[in-house]
Design a protein around this motif. Structure first.
Motif, PDB file in Angstrom:
ATOM      1  N   LEU A 330       0.850  -1.195   0.000  1.00  0.00           N
ATOM      2  CA  LEU A 330       0.000   0.000   0.000  1.00  0.00           C
ATOM      3  C   LEU A 330       0.886   1.245   0.000  1.00  0.00           C
ATOM      4  O   LEU A 330       0.607   2.221  -0.733  1.00  0.00           O
ATOM      5  N   GLY A 331       1.957   1.232   0.798  1.00  0.00           N
ATOM      6  CA  GLY A 331       2.897   2.360   0.792  1.00  0.00           C
ATOM      7  C   GLY A 331       3.536   2.534  -0.573  1.00  0.00           C
ATOM      8  O   GLY A 331       3.729   3.663  -1.048  1.00  0.00           O
ATOM      9  N   TRP A 332       3.835   1.429  -1.237  1.00  0.00           N
ATOM     10  CA  TRP A 332       4.433   1.472  -2.583  1.00  0.00           C
ATOM     11  C   TRP A 332       3.459   2.117  -3.577  1.00  0.00           C
ATOM     12  O   TRP A 332       3.837   2.999  -4.372  1.00  0.00           O
ATOM     13  N   ALA A 333       2.165   1.692  -3.511  1.00  0.00           N
ATOM     14  CA  ALA A 333       1.156   2.240  -4.426  1.00  0.00           C
ATOM     15  C   ALA A 333       0.974   3.737  -4.195  1.00  0.00           C
ATOM     16  O   ALA A 333       0.908   4.531  -5.157  1.00  0.00           O
ATOM     17  N   ARG A 334       0.899   4.144  -2.927  1.00  0.00           N
ATOM     18  CA  ARG A 334       0.719   5.568  -2.622  1.00  0.00           C
ATOM     19  C   ARG A 334       1.951   6.379  -3.053  1.00  0.00           C
ATOM     20  O   ARG A 334       1.820   7.519  -3.518  1.00  0.00           O
ATOM     21  N   LEU A 335       3.121   5.798  -2.905  1.00  0.00           N
ATOM     22  CA  LEU A 335       4.341   6.475  -3.339  1.00  0.00           C
ATOM     23  C   LEU A 335       4.306   6.731  -4.840  1.00  0.00           C
ATOM     24  O   LEU A 335       4.640   7.830  -5.312  1.00  0.00           O
ATOM     25  N   GLN A 336       3.858   5.743  -5.614  1.00  0.00           N
ATOM     26  CA  GLN A 336       3.772   5.892  -7.061  1.00  0.00           C
ATOM     27  C   GLN A 336       2.691   6.879  -7.458  1.00  0.00           C
ATOM     28  O   GLN A 336       2.766   7.498  -8.529  1.00  0.00           O
ATOM     29  N   GLN A 337       1.703   7.066  -6.587  1.00  0.00           N
ATOM     30  CA  GLN A 337       0.647   8.048  -6.854  1.00  0.00           C
ATOM     31  C   GLN A 337       1.058   9.453  -6.460  1.00  0.00           C
ATOM     32  O   GLN A 337       0.323  10.414  -6.734  1.00  0.00           O
ATOM     33  N   GLY A 338       2.200   9.577  -5.793  1.00  0.00           N
ATOM     34  CA  GLY A 338       2.635  10.884  -5.305  1.00  0.00           C
ATOM     35  C   GLY A 338       1.974  11.267  -3.996  1.00  0.00           C
ATOM     36  O   GLY A 338       2.104  12.419  -3.553  1.00  0.00           O
ATOM     37  N   ARG A 339       1.327  10.348  -3.364  1.00  0.00           N
ATOM     38  CA  ARG A 339       0.667  10.621  -2.074  1.00  0.00           C
ATOM     39  C   ARG A 339       1.623  10.164  -0.969  1.00  0.00           C
ATOM     40  O   ARG A 339       1.437   9.146  -0.309  1.00  0.00           O
ATOM     41  N   ALA A 346       1.671   4.178   5.809  1.00  0.00           N
ATOM     42  CA  ALA A 346       1.546   2.743   5.545  1.00  0.00           C
ATOM     43  C   ALA A 346       2.881   2.029   5.758  1.00  0.00           C
ATOM     44  O   ALA A 346       2.936   0.933   6.339  1.00  0.00           O
ATOM     45  N   LEU A 347       3.970   2.665   5.333  1.00  0.00           N
ATOM     46  CA  LEU A 347       5.281   2.018   5.435  1.00  0.00           C
ATOM     47  C   LEU A 347       5.771   1.983   6.883  1.00  0.00           C
ATOM     48  O   LEU A 347       6.428   1.019   7.301  1.00  0.00           O
ATOM     49  N   GLN A 348       5.452   3.015   7.657  1.00  0.00           N
ATOM     50  CA  GLN A 348       5.801   2.986   9.077  1.00  0.00           C
ATOM     51  C   GLN A 348       5.055   1.856   9.788  1.00  0.00           C
ATOM     52  O   GLN A 348       5.607   1.194  10.675  1.00  0.00           O
ATOM     53  N   ALA A 349       3.801   1.608   9.378  1.00  0.00           N
ATOM     54  CA  ALA A 349       3.031   0.494   9.953  1.00  0.00           C
ATOM     55  C   ALA A 349       3.688  -0.839   9.603  1.00  0.00           C
ATOM     56  O   ALA A 349       3.788  -1.744  10.442  1.00  0.00           O
ATOM     57  N   ALA A 350       4.143  -0.948   8.360  1.00  0.00           N
ATOM     58  CA  ALA A 350       4.805  -2.188   7.936  1.00  0.00           C
ATOM     59  C   ALA A 350       6.091  -2.407   8.722  1.00  0.00           C
ATOM     60  O   ALA A 350       6.370  -3.523   9.202  1.00  0.00           O
ATOM     61  N   LEU A 373      10.180   3.600   2.156  1.00  0.00           N
ATOM     62  CA  LEU A 373      10.036   4.742   3.067  1.00  0.00           C
ATOM     63  C   LEU A 373      11.116   5.787   2.785  1.00  0.00           C
ATOM     64  O   LEU A 373      10.854   7.003   2.842  1.00  0.00           O
ATOM     65  N   ALA A 374      12.304   5.348   2.458  1.00  0.00           N
ATOM     66  CA  ALA A 374      13.385   6.282   2.126  1.00  0.00           C
ATOM     67  C   ALA A 374      13.000   7.137   0.931  1.00  0.00           C
ATOM     68  O   ALA A 374      13.257   8.358   0.910  1.00  0.00           O
ATOM     69  N   GLN A 375      12.363   6.526  -0.062  1.00  0.00           N
ATOM     70  CA  GLN A 375      11.954   7.279  -1.247  1.00  0.00           C
ATOM     71  C   GLN A 375      10.873   8.293  -0.900  1.00  0.00           C
ATOM     72  O   GLN A 375      10.855   9.414  -1.435  1.00  0.00           O
ATOM     73  N   ALA A 376       9.966   7.928  -0.004  1.00  0.00           N
ATOM     74  CA  ALA A 376       8.912   8.867   0.404  1.00  0.00           C
ATOM     75  C   ALA A 376       9.508  10.025   1.205  1.00  0.00           C
ATOM     76  O   ALA A 376       9.136  11.200   1.012  1.00  0.00           O
ATOM     77  N   LEU A 377      10.437   9.710   2.101  1.00  0.00           N
ATOM     78  CA  LEU A 377      11.032  10.763   2.929  1.00  0.00           C
ATOM     79  C   LEU A 377      11.916  11.699   2.119  1.00  0.00           C
ATOM     80  O   LEU A 377      12.115  12.862   2.497  1.00  0.00           O
TER      81      LEU A 377
END
Length: 424
Positions: A330-339, A346-350, A373-377
């Motif tokens: 889910l974190g991966w999908a949101r990252l690709q959506q730019g969210r 989601a990634l912190q939960a994982a 998570l690194a990519q999101a941060l």
């Protein structure tokens, strides 16, 4: 000649009158006297060129009395064995017209009165057995062949069911069944009941096996998973297919087959199997199908599936590995959506699940969540991303194509960080 006929008729009448006096029991010897007397009447009738009407009427009247006593005579003669009269006929060899030697056909056993019903039920029974047998055999064949277990399960019931059908539809089969009953010392008047009982027993066996098919399906699925672990992928595919053929609702077999097809890069086939498993609420199927959607850049569909999968996993109290994968993807999908903020949550939960001492031994790709998570941060809080890149580099695996890309990115980020530190 008329005098001889009168004498035989009088003797016939006397022995029948003695039969009237016996009540409910009759001596076997007395039966032989009666049958002998009737034989004499028949001989006299044949010798008589012209039979007076009065004598004919008397013979008919006496025969009617004999027919009335047919059941009593048959019961007495066949008291020890139901083939006693048949044995007498073999010894005497009466003519075909000598009906008095075949009294059991005139006065059937009380049980024989319902033979039409038993026969009807028997025919319906073995028809049902054939239908069940075809259904079972088709399920085994639908999985790519009977196999040893399937052949054993189908062969014996097939032979018995066909023999039952033969005993109903052919004279040879009926005679064979009668001989079998004789060997088992089952009275003839129980013949139809015995056929019905054998049909009912076979139906019980087949219906029990039919209800046991889900258990057999699980066995094939288990064997398929074992072959999969041993990398006997062709054998695993056959086992999974047979498991599904035996039980369409075996969602684990659908899921496992989807995994196998995914290994073979047959993604469309894999998606079909995952979709079936999703319809029956298997959380890991939500995860795997969503991952394929992410790879196809269908991010909204993937996110929807992952959120639904998390609900199902929570409801079913699924294990930590499944929940970790659902949150990670889910974190991966949101990252690709730019969210990115949703991705971070989601990634912190994982990561929280992966760090739990009670569950971390079951999670073999914990580095993936750190890489994502690194990519999101990097887009939200760049200074904090470095620690996650380090975790990504430490725990990531190059055996996974996606993680291999992320590890390369992590190494680049770490190298850039070292260069900056050196420049200072």
């Amino acid at each position: 000649m008329t005098a001889q006929l009168d004498t035989t008729l009088e003797r016939y009448e006397v022995v029948l009158q003695s039969l009237e006096e016996t009540g409910k029991t009759i001596d076997v010897e007395q039966v032989l006297i009666i049958l002998n007397a009737r034989d004499a009447v028949q001989i006299a009738l044949k010798k008589q060129k012209s039979i007076p009407t009065s004598r004919l009427q008397k013979a008919i009247k006496l025969d009617a009395l004999l027919r009335e006593k047919a059941q009593l005579i048959t019961k007495s003669v066949n008291a020890k064995t139901d083939k006693q009269l048949a044995d007498w006929r073999e010894s005497v060899q009466p003519s075909a017209e000598a009906w008095w030697w075949r009294l059991e056909t005139i006065a059937p056993h009380p049980w024989d009165q319902l033979d039409w019903l038993w026969k009807l039920l028997s025919v319906a029974g073995w028809t049902a057995n054939l239908s069940l047998l075809i259904n079972i055999a088709t399920r085994f064949l639908g999985g790519g062949g009977l196999g040893l277990l399937g052949a054993a399960a189908v062969a014996l019931p097939s032979i018995i069911t066909l023999l039952q059908a033969s005993s109903e539809l052919t004279k040879t089969g009926e005679e064979g069944f009668e001989k079998l009953l004789e060997r088992l010392k089952i009275p003839r008047y129980y013949q139809q009941e015995a056929k019905l009982a054998s049909t009912a027993i076979m139906f019980a066996i087949l219906i029990s096996f039919w209800f046991a098919l889900p258990l057999v399906s699980k066995k094939y699925n288990s064997n398929g998973f074992k072959n999969y672990k041993q990398r006997n992928l062709g054998a695993a595919e056959k086992d999974y297919q047979r498991a599904i053929s035996l039980d369409e609702d075996n969602i684990e077999a659908h899921y496992n087959l989807g995994n196998l097809y995914e290994d073979w890069l047959e993604f469309e086939k894999a998606k079909k199997q995952y979709q079936v498993a999703i319809a029956d609420g298997l959380p890991q199927a939500y995860n795997n199908l969503a991952r394929l959607y992410i790879q196809e850049k269908k991010y909204p569909q993937a996110a929807f599936l992952l959120n639904e999968g998390l609900k199902v996993a929570e409801k079913k109290n699924s294990n930590a590995e499944i929940k970790y994968s659902l949150f990670k993807n889910l974190g991966w999908a949101r990252l690709q959506q730019g969210r990115n903020q949703e991705a971070e949550q989601a990634l912190q939960a994982a990561i929280g699940i992966a760090r739990n001492p009670n569950t971390q031994e079951y999670i073999f790709n914990s580095g993936a969540a750190h890489c994502l998570l690194a990519q999101a941060l990097e887009k939200l809080k760049p200074p904090t991303a470095l620690a996650q890149w380090q975790q990504c580099s430490q725990w990531g695996s190059r055996l996974n194509a996606d993680e291999d890309t992320w590890l390369h990115l992590a190494n680049e980020k770490l190298s850039q960080s070292k260069l900056r530190e050196a420049g200072k």
